[in-house]
Design an enzyme around this catalytic site. Sequence first.
Site, short mmCIF file in Angstrom:
data_model
loop_
_atom_site.label_atom_id
_atom_site.label_comp_id
_atom_site.label_asym_id
_atom_site.label_seq_id
_atom_site.Cartn_x
_atom_site.Cartn_y
_atom_site.Cartn_z
N ARG A 144 0.81 -1.22 0.00
CA ARG A 144 0.00 0.00 0.00
C ARG A 144 0.84 1.26 0.00
NH1 ARG A 144 -5.85 -0.67 2.47
NH2 ARG A 144 -5.69 -2.89 2.67
N ARG A 190 -21.61 -3.49 5.34
CA ARG A 190 -20.84 -4.73 5.45
C ARG A 190 -21.02 -5.37 6.83
NH1 ARG A 190 -14.75 -4.86 3.93
NH2 ARG A 190 -14.77 -2.93 5.07
N ARG A 229 -17.06 -4.37 11.55
CA ARG A 229 -15.67 -3.96 11.83
C ARG A 229 -15.62 -2.61 12.52
NH1 ARG A 229 -12.16 -4.93 6.50
NH2 ARG A 229 -11.49 -2.82 6.99
N ARG A 274 -9.90 6.46 5.67
CA ARG A 274 -9.23 5.36 4.94
C ARG A 274 -9.10 5.71 3.46
NH1 ARG A 274 -13.28 0.95 6.89
NH2 ARG A 274 -12.39 -0.34 5.25
P1 AP5 Z 1 -15.12 -6.34 0.66
O1 AP5 Z 1 -14.89 -7.46 -0.29
O2 AP5 Z 1 -15.12 -6.64 2.11
O3 AP5 Z 1 -14.14 -5.11 0.30
P2 AP5 Z 1 -12.58 -4.91 0.55
O4 AP5 Z 1 -12.05 -4.21 -0.66
O5 AP5 Z 1 -11.93 -6.19 0.97
O6 AP5 Z 1 -12.67 -3.87 1.72
P3 AP5 Z 1 -11.79 -3.60 3.02
O7 AP5 Z 1 -12.58 -2.60 3.80
O8 AP5 Z 1 -11.43 -4.86 3.69
O9 AP5 Z 1 -10.56 -2.89 2.44
P4 AP5 Z 1 -9.62 -1.96 3.20
O10 AP5 Z 1 -8.55 -1.84 2.22
O11 AP5 Z 1 -10.21 -0.70 3.68
O12 AP5 Z 1 -9.37 -2.74 4.55
P5 AP5 Z 1 -8.24 -3.72 5.05
O13 AP5 Z 1 -8.87 -4.69 5.95
O14 AP5 Z 1 -7.41 -4.21 3.95
O15 AP5 Z 1 -16.53 -5.67 0.26
C1 AP5 Z 1 -17.07 -4.60 0.99
C2 AP5 Z 1 -18.59 -4.78 1.11
O16 AP5 Z 1 -19.19 -4.64 -0.18
C3 AP5 Z 1 -19.04 -6.15 1.63
O17 AP5 Z 1 -20.15 -5.98 2.44
C4 AP5 Z 1 -19.39 -6.94 0.35
O18 AP5 Z 1 -20.39 -7.91 0.60
C5 AP5 Z 1 -19.88 -5.83 -0.56
N1 AP5 Z 1 -19.54 -6.07 -1.97
C6 AP5 Z 1 -18.33 -6.52 -2.46
N2 AP5 Z 1 -18.37 -6.57 -3.81
C7 AP5 Z 1 -19.62 -6.13 -4.18
C8 AP5 Z 1 -20.26 -5.93 -5.44
N3 AP5 Z 1 -19.62 -6.20 -6.60
N4 AP5 Z 1 -21.53 -5.46 -5.45
C9 AP5 Z 1 -22.19 -5.17 -4.28
N5 AP5 Z 1 -21.62 -5.34 -3.05
C10 AP5 Z 1 -20.35 -5.81 -3.00
O19 AP5 Z 1 -7.34 -2.69 5.91
C11 AP5 Z 1 -7.82 -2.15 7.12
C12 AP5 Z 1 -6.75 -1.29 7.76
O20 AP5 Z 1 -5.59 -2.07 8.06
C13 AP5 Z 1 -6.22 -0.14 6.91
O21 AP5 Z 1 -7.05 1.01 7.02
C14 AP5 Z 1 -4.83 0.07 7.53
O22 AP5 Z 1 -4.93 0.79 8.75
C15 AP5 Z 1 -4.40 -1.33 7.86
N6 AP5 Z 1 -3.63 -1.93 6.75
C16 AP5 Z 1 -4.10 -2.80 5.81
N7 AP5 Z 1 -3.14 -3.10 4.92
C17 AP5 Z 1 -2.03 -2.42 5.31
C18 AP5 Z 1 -0.71 -2.33 4.79
N8 AP5 Z 1 -0.35 -2.95 3.65
N9 AP5 Z 1 0.16 -1.54 5.44
C19 AP5 Z 1 -0.19 -0.87 6.55
N10 AP5 Z 1 -1.43 -0.91 7.09
C20 AP5 Z 1 -2.34 -1.68 6.48
#
Ligand code: AP5
Length: 219
Positions: free
Chosen positions: A91, A126, A155, A166
């Site tokens: 990221r 979600r 969450r 975010r």
């Molecule tokens: P979903 O599939 O859950 O979406 P996602 O892209 O996986 O969303 P995230 O919120 O998990 O992404 P994020 O990047 O913010 O969080 P992460 O956990 O990686 O879908 C979302 C919703 O939509 C669901 O309800 C689903 O059912 C629905 N949906 C999906 N597709 C659909 C469609 N086509 N049509 C209709 N509905 C649909 O990161 C969280 C935190 O962790 C970050 O903020 C950061 O603080 C930390 N972090 C993560 N990665 C790093 C890193 N590499 N380095 C440092 N910190 C990090």
Amino acid sequence: QTEEPLHVMISGAPASGKGTQCHLITNKYGLVHVAAGDLLRAEIETGSENGKRAKEYMEKGQLVPDEIVVMDRLLKPDSAEKGWLLDGYPRSLSQATALKELGFKPDIFILLEVSEDTLVERVVGRRLDPVTGKIYHLKYSPPETKEIADRLTQRFDDTEEKVKLRLNTHHQNVEAVLSMYKDITIKINGNASQKEVFAQIDGALTTLLEQRKTSSESM
Ligand code: AP5
């Protein structure tokens, strides 16, 4: 001759559908799903000092500075054997550089593009099933039974206010990461239904495997 496994990166704004698509991709292609956010949340669950620190950053929608858990997971032997699907990592430019230095090179970089209004709607609706890990959405993929509905959780960073933070973090970093992988990037319209989005991704992965086959046959 054993085939080289696939190495895939998937990127996109918060709630663009990365986790949902990763489940579909791993079901079909058998890759090891390495999800940065899931690994960080698992660390928080253990109650460790690292987990506590990570949560402070995640609550502010910022990148966690010491996200060593991801690299640890990637270095396990199953990722090398089966291939990997990196979700939410890298990221930042420094994470992309660290991966490159360790020799982790993707075959394809999938970018899910979703409009901002849709992202907010997806975040607030979600829900997660703590028993199966399945991702639901109250409107778009509601739980199948009342029993599941009753146990769903949300969450801590899934509020409209936090998703804006975010999103800011995402916008600040995405270009630098994209510039590293622009030659192998494929942009997918993530506004469509889950099934339609998967069909686009599946098509791209199938083409990639066919190209590999053709080039190995002509050697
Ligand atoms: P979903 O599939 O859950 O979406 P996602 O892209 O996986 O969303 P995230 O919120 O998990 O992404 P994020 O990047 O913010 O969080 P992460 O956990 O990686 O879908 C979302 C919703 O939509 C669901 O309800 C689903 O059912 C629905 N949906 C999906 N597709 C659909 C469609 N086509 N049509 C209709 N509905 C649909 O990161 C969280 C935190 O962790 C970050 O903020 C950061 O603080 C930390 N972090 C993560 N990665 C790093 C890193 N590499 N380095 C440092 N910190 C990090």
